[in-house]
Design a protein around this motif. Structure first.
Motif, short mmCIF file in Angstrom:
data_model
loop_
_atom_site.label_atom_id
_atom_site.label_comp_id
_atom_site.label_asym_id
_atom_site.label_seq_id
_atom_site.Cartn_x
_atom_site.Cartn_y
_atom_site.Cartn_z
N SER A 74 -58.76 37.98 18.63
CA SER A 74 -59.72 36.89 17.39
C SER A 74 -59.81 37.32 16.45
N LEU A 75 -59.45 37.81 15.85
CA LEU A 75 -59.22 38.81 14.20
C LEU A 75 -57.80 37.71 13.54
N ASP A 84 -45.57 27.43 9.99
CA ASP A 84 -46.03 26.37 9.76
C ASP A 84 -46.58 25.55 11.01
N GLY A 85 -46.87 27.18 12.26
CA GLY A 85 -47.22 27.34 13.87
C GLY A 85 -46.52 26.81 14.64
N LEU A 86 -46.95 26.82 15.83
CA LEU A 86 -46.27 26.43 17.18
C LEU A 86 -46.68 26.42 17.92
N ASN A 87 -46.05 25.02 19.70
CA ASN A 87 -47.20 25.06 19.89
C ASN A 87 -46.69 25.89 21.80
N GLN A 142 -50.67 33.86 14.38
CA GLN A 142 -51.37 33.49 15.53
C GLN A 142 -51.38 33.84 16.66
N PHE A 143 -50.02 33.46 16.57
CA PHE A 143 -49.15 33.69 18.35
C PHE A 143 -48.90 34.96 18.93
N MET A 165 -50.84 37.64 21.66
CA MET A 165 -49.64 38.64 22.63
C MET A 165 -50.06 39.94 22.62
N ALA A 166 -50.50 40.48 21.83
CA ALA A 166 -51.04 41.61 21.48
C ALA A 166 -52.02 41.41 22.30
#
Length: 536
Positions: free
Chosen positions: A180-181, A265-268, A279-280, A284-285
């Motif tokens: 959540s962090l 720029d992010g990923l799906n 964020q990904f 996963m962590a």
């Protein structure tokens, strides 16, 4: 026959020990049994306190000096003869598996959390002054939870064991709160957006809850180590496998930089949209933490013969812990050294992107080309980890040959010197070259720090047990974690405010000061650990 009597070389420590000990002080014992093991005390050294001032060991009229007395304390197994099965190979291996999850998540947290919320040269997701305070509050929450959790786990008598329930039921919350962090309500970093306040409130609660869950899970897990290993060879092997998992976690952490560089720029992933590579990695962590704390529970069997701790409240137990000279010196490598490591890890993305990375349109860019700084963060970490892996097979033999204290002390001093030297790399034509040389050498002390601190911690618990006849793994784990988190709280705030001095290519003074302070903190840790009374 008169039993051997022994007096501590540390004033005040025995007073507390004797008040809680199952080994009642006696000047002469004949035909008595050890209250834990049942061994006849005529054949076994017992703890006692005499009226003199200096430390002595006596057998009848004979007496030994304080140094010899300390060595005998280290060689004897008083208080350690509680029946316990030798750990299986599966247990030795899998006990260290949580290190994989915790080291990966800690690398992400220590290297990238500040960078994520306070990106250099860009608007901040949370203002720096507020962010520094929030880091301190979260670390303090962790610190003040550790001793009570350790105390409770020492006294837990649940069907599943003393430590296992904490890991079983706490791991899911640890995973959720950590992930959540990395998902603040306003992940964009526009300083003019009102989301800065919302992000700060959200981060406050998530970081506090994560730190509480971390204490709830890790303090009992740490307490298991000296409980499930009695033999020195078992303890070193357990620590070695834990070190390998630690290296694996750091190796995964080294991939975060290149991954973030390729997914800024992010990923799906599986239909889920992530705003950035970080964020990904956060998601996963969290999943990895859950798996790594649950899998070892399949093979961990707690010792059913572990004695009940003394009927003291937590304050008295903490006093006993602090009075143990072996524990006080342990803080040098479990609080000062990790604090310096966090300085190094947090500063690494800034070092790579603002000092090592060449400026755009630089006619002589050197090793780190423009736009590759984040990738080099992982590369530099990977070099140190690979080197540490190559050095790890030599740590055990060196510890057997020279003793854990000497090897640990030498490596801490070397680490301090190398980290301090990084402060000067910006004055070289290509700062990446001296940095790589320093990091390659740093792999030597890093390999030691992955293995020996946990083994030395077990020795400290045994040191207390030899004097008291009690097993206090939980309270020692909690007190050790408390000290560590207090230092982490201070360090977290210091990092933010040091970087505020300047963390850009045009003004990197904060980055330079950060590595100077890191080296000094490690040197102080070495100085404190040099007083460690256990020579083994």
């Amino acid at each position: 026959m008169t039993a051997t009597t022994r007096q501590s070389t540390t004033p005040g420590f025995d007073d507390q020990m004797e008040s809680s000990s199952l080994l009642k002080p006696a000047t002469t014992l004949s035909g008595n049994q050890h209250p834990i093991s049942g061994v006849n005390s005529d054949a076994m050294p017992m703890l006692s306190k005499s009226g003199g001032g200096g430390g002595t060991i006596s057998t009848g009229p004979n007496a030994l000096d304080s140094d010899t007395a300390m060595q005998v304390l280290e060689d004897e197994d008083v208080g350690l003869d509680i029946p316990a099965p030798r750990p299986s190979m599966a247990l030795k291996i899998l006990y260290g598996m949580p290190q994989l999850g915790t080291f990966f998540s800690n690398t992400l947290l220590n290297q990238w959390l500040t960078y994520y919320y306070l990106p250099p040269g860009e608007p901040q997701r949370i203002s720096a002054s507020v962010f520094g305070v929030l880091l301190v509050l979260g670390r303090l929450a962790n610190a003040f939870c550790d001793p009570p959790v350790g105390y409770l786990s020492d006294r837990s008598r649940l069907r599943l064991g003393r430590r296992i329930p904490f890991m079983l039921f706490g791991a899911p919350f640890l995973a959720i709160f950590f992930s959540s962090l990395w998902f603040p309500p306003y992940p964009g970093n526009n300083s003019l957006h009102p989301g800065q306040t919302q992000n700060a409130v959200y981060f406050t609660f998530m970081f506090m809850l994560y730190n509480v869950a971390f204490a709830f899970v890790t303090a009992p897990w740490t307490a298991l180590s000296p409980e499930i290993t009695r033999e020195k060879s078992d303890r070193v092997m357990l620590a070695t496998f834990s070190g390998l998992f630690s290296l694996a976690g750091n190796l995964l952490g080294a991939m975060i930089g290149p991954f973030q560089a390729n997914h800024q720029d992010g990923l799906n992933f599986l239909g889920i949209q992530f705003a950035s590579g970080l964020q990904f990695c956060g998601a996963m962590a969290g999943l990895l933490l859950l798996v790594c704390f649950w899998v070892p529970l399949l093979v961990i069997k707690e010792n059913p013969n572990a004695p009940r701790p003394p009927p003291h409240n937590i304050v008295k137990e903490l006093i006993v812990t602090v009075k143990n000279p072996a524990f006080r010196s342990l803080i040098g490598i479990t609080s000062f050294l990790p604090m310096g490591v966090v300085f190094v890890g947090t500063g690494l993305p800034y070092l790579c992107t603002q000092i090592l990375e060449a400026a755009p349109n630089d006619p002589d860019p050197g090793l780190v080309k423009p736009g590759t700084g984040e990738s080099w963060t992982g590369l530099i970490a990977g070099i140190m980890i690979a080197g540490a892996l190559l050095c790890m097979p030599f740590v055990g033999p060196l510890a057997q040959r020279f003793g854990k204290k000497i090897v640990m002390l030498f490596s801490t001093i070397l680490m301090a010197l190398l980290v301090f030297s990084i402060s000067f790399v910006k004055f070289f034509p290509d700062p990446a070259i001296p940095t790589l040389i320093g990091v390659a050498i740093m792999a030597i002390p890093a390999s030691v720090s992955f293995i020996l601190p946990s083994a030395i911690y077990g020795d400290v618990v045994d040191f207390d047990s030899r004097r008291s006849g009690q097993r206090r793994e939980g309270i020692y784990a909690g007190a050790n974690a408390f000290s560590n988190k207090i230092f982490m709280a201070i360090g977290s705030a210091a990092i933010v405010y040091i970087l505020e001095l300047g963390a850009t290519r045009a003004d990197p003074i904060g980055i330079v000061v950060l590595y100077s302070v890191a080296g000094l903190v490690m040197a102080l840790g070495a100085l404190l650990f040099s007083t460690h009374p256990i020579r083994d």
